[in-house]
Design a protein around this motif. Sequence first.
Motif, PDB file in Angstrom:
ATOM      1  N   LYS A  58       0.809  -1.210   0.000  1.00 14.18           N
ATOM      2  CA  LYS A  58       0.000   0.000   0.000  1.00 14.18           C
ATOM      3  C   LYS A  58       0.847   1.267   0.000  1.00 14.18           C
ATOM      4  O   LYS A  58       0.427   2.315  -0.448  1.00 14.18           O
ATOM      5  N   ASN A  59       2.048   1.168   0.572  1.00 11.10           N
ATOM      6  CA  ASN A  59       2.907   2.348   0.637  1.00 11.10           C
ATOM      7  C   ASN A  59       3.807   2.469  -0.586  1.00 11.10           C
ATOM      8  O   ASN A  59       4.254   3.556  -0.933  1.00 11.10           O
ATOM      9  N   ARG A  60       4.114   1.361  -1.206  1.00  8.39           N
ATOM     10  CA  ARG A  60       5.012   1.364  -2.364  1.00  8.39           C
ATOM     11  C   ARG A  60       4.176   1.105  -3.608  1.00  8.39           C
ATOM     12  O   ARG A  60       4.143   0.024  -4.162  1.00  8.39           O
ATOM     13  N   LYS A  61       3.476   2.120  -4.046  1.00  9.29           N
ATOM     14  CA  LYS A  61       2.584   1.996  -5.194  1.00  9.29           C
ATOM     15  C   LYS A  61       3.373   1.694  -6.463  1.00  9.29           C
ATOM     16  O   LYS A  61       4.376   2.334  -6.761  1.00  9.29           O
ATOM     17  N   THR A  62       2.886   0.720  -7.202  1.00 10.88           N
ATOM     18  CA  THR A  62       3.502   0.402  -8.495  1.00 10.88           C
ATOM     19  C   THR A  62       2.753   1.058  -9.641  1.00 10.88           C
ATOM     20  O   THR A  62       3.260   1.115 -10.755  1.00 10.88           O
ATOM     21  N   LYS A  63       1.522   1.513  -9.354  1.00  9.27           N
ATOM     22  CA  LYS A  63       0.635   2.074 -10.392  1.00  9.27           C
ATOM     23  C   LYS A  63       0.429   1.064 -11.516  1.00  9.27           C
ATOM     24  O   LYS A  63       0.339   1.409 -12.689  1.00  9.27           O
ATOM     25  N   THR A  64       0.364  -0.220 -11.132  1.00  7.81           N
ATOM     26  CA  THR A  64       0.181  -1.302 -12.102  1.00  7.81           C
ATOM     27  C   THR A  64      -0.933  -2.225 -11.641  1.00  7.81           C
ATOM     28  O   THR A  64      -1.015  -2.583 -10.469  1.00  7.81           O
ATOM     29  N   ILE A  65      -1.808  -2.591 -12.570  1.00 10.07           N
ATOM     30  CA  ILE A  65      -2.922  -3.507 -12.310  1.00 10.07           C
ATOM     31  C   ILE A  65      -2.649  -4.831 -13.012  1.00 10.07           C
ATOM     32  O   ILE A  65      -2.267  -4.856 -14.185  1.00 10.07           O
ATOM     33  N   GLY A  66      -2.853  -5.918 -12.294  1.00  8.18           N
ATOM     34  CA  GLY A  66      -2.745  -7.248 -12.897  1.00  8.18           C
ATOM     35  C   GLY A  66      -4.109  -7.714 -13.373  1.00  8.18           C
ATOM     36  O   GLY A  66      -5.086  -7.645 -12.629  1.00  8.18           O
ATOM     37  N   VAL A  67      -4.193  -8.146 -14.619  1.00  9.75           N
ATOM     38  CA  VAL A  67      -5.448  -8.648 -15.189  1.00  9.75           C
ATOM     39  C   VAL A  67      -5.247 -10.112 -15.567  1.00  9.75           C
ATOM     40  O   VAL A  67      -4.297 -10.450 -16.295  1.00  9.75           O
ATOM     41  N   ILE A  68      -6.119 -10.976 -15.083  1.00  9.84           N
ATOM     42  CA  ILE A  68      -6.033 -12.409 -15.390  1.00  9.84           C
ATOM     43  C   ILE A  68      -7.330 -12.830 -16.066  1.00  9.84           C
ATOM     44  O   ILE A  68      -8.408 -12.751 -15.474  1.00  9.84           O
TER      45      ILE A  68
END
Length: 348
Positions: A58-68
């Motif tokens: 939550k603190n180290r945002k990757t700004k990436t969403i995983g879609v499966i």
Amino acid sequence: MKAKATLKQIAKELNVSVSTVSKALNDSPEISELTKIKIKEYAKLKNYKPNIIGLNLKNRKTKTIGVIIPNILNSFFAKVFSGIEKVADEKGYNVITCISNESLVKEINTLEMLSNGTTDGFILSVSEEAQKLQDYSHFKDIINEGTPIVMFDRIADEVECDKVIVDDYESAVNVTQRLIDTGCKNIALVSSVDNLSVGKLRTDGYLKALKENGIPVNENIILRTNSEEEMKKRIESMFENNTIDGVFALDERDSVAALKIGIKKGYKIPKELSIIGFADGILASRRLTPSLSTVSQHGVEIGEVAAKLLIDRLESESEIEPPYQTVVIKTKLKERESSKTLKKSSRK
């Protein structure tokens, strides 16, 4: 030995968000000292052992969403993905897409691989094998570690998370009723998605419509399997051995197979045989003659709503975990050449 508590359990007991628990245990300056003390003492009491990855997500945002997604060949999933990507791009998020190929093991491995700090959250449709085995523990584990999931289309009721679905049951009732209203009395059901939650809902809707209209259930014209090849053989046999004037197909492949085999058997469509199917692809609407009447599932809209739900949760500043939502997207019947239409009543 006491069982270890999870972030999710602590959050629920203290009526705060998983994000707040994670930040408190990680000494985030965003959380008040009083809240930190309360959460840390409760975590110690409950034998909580920190998962470093889970705490930092939550603190180290990757700004990436995983879609499966379960199947790369299904045009519906392609449309959902385009909706996800559109919203993600607008909100400044990247998207990583993986294919489970309907495999539970691959689904588990993908979740584990992408939840190591690569992604902030997941949007997914449950694999066929997971639904068949009713095994959803991997989803619960990921959520308990603080990584949110949004499920779409194929969902698991047992998993507490945001969900986006279409009105499968209601639309199946309406489609079957439409076939009845246009004169069909012997309506076959064709389903190669019997293992899936959506297949079961659509079947239940079909059966309800028959019951409401006093039409007896004919098991000889209800075809349910999980094999595409077996389905084609059974459709051929069904047409040869039964009188049928309507077909309700629960998947795009089923719809196309029923139409092609019906034509091959000499049916005049839609005069002698009306066909309506769940389909969202170009094949159904443009490349078949006659064109196929379909139930449109609005895949792009589903993707957009799923992405908004996930990003809203990721970016929520509230210390209280927002309630989970199940958003229902209404389907639309697109009548084309494969089904009879209702005759308009004329006024004198």
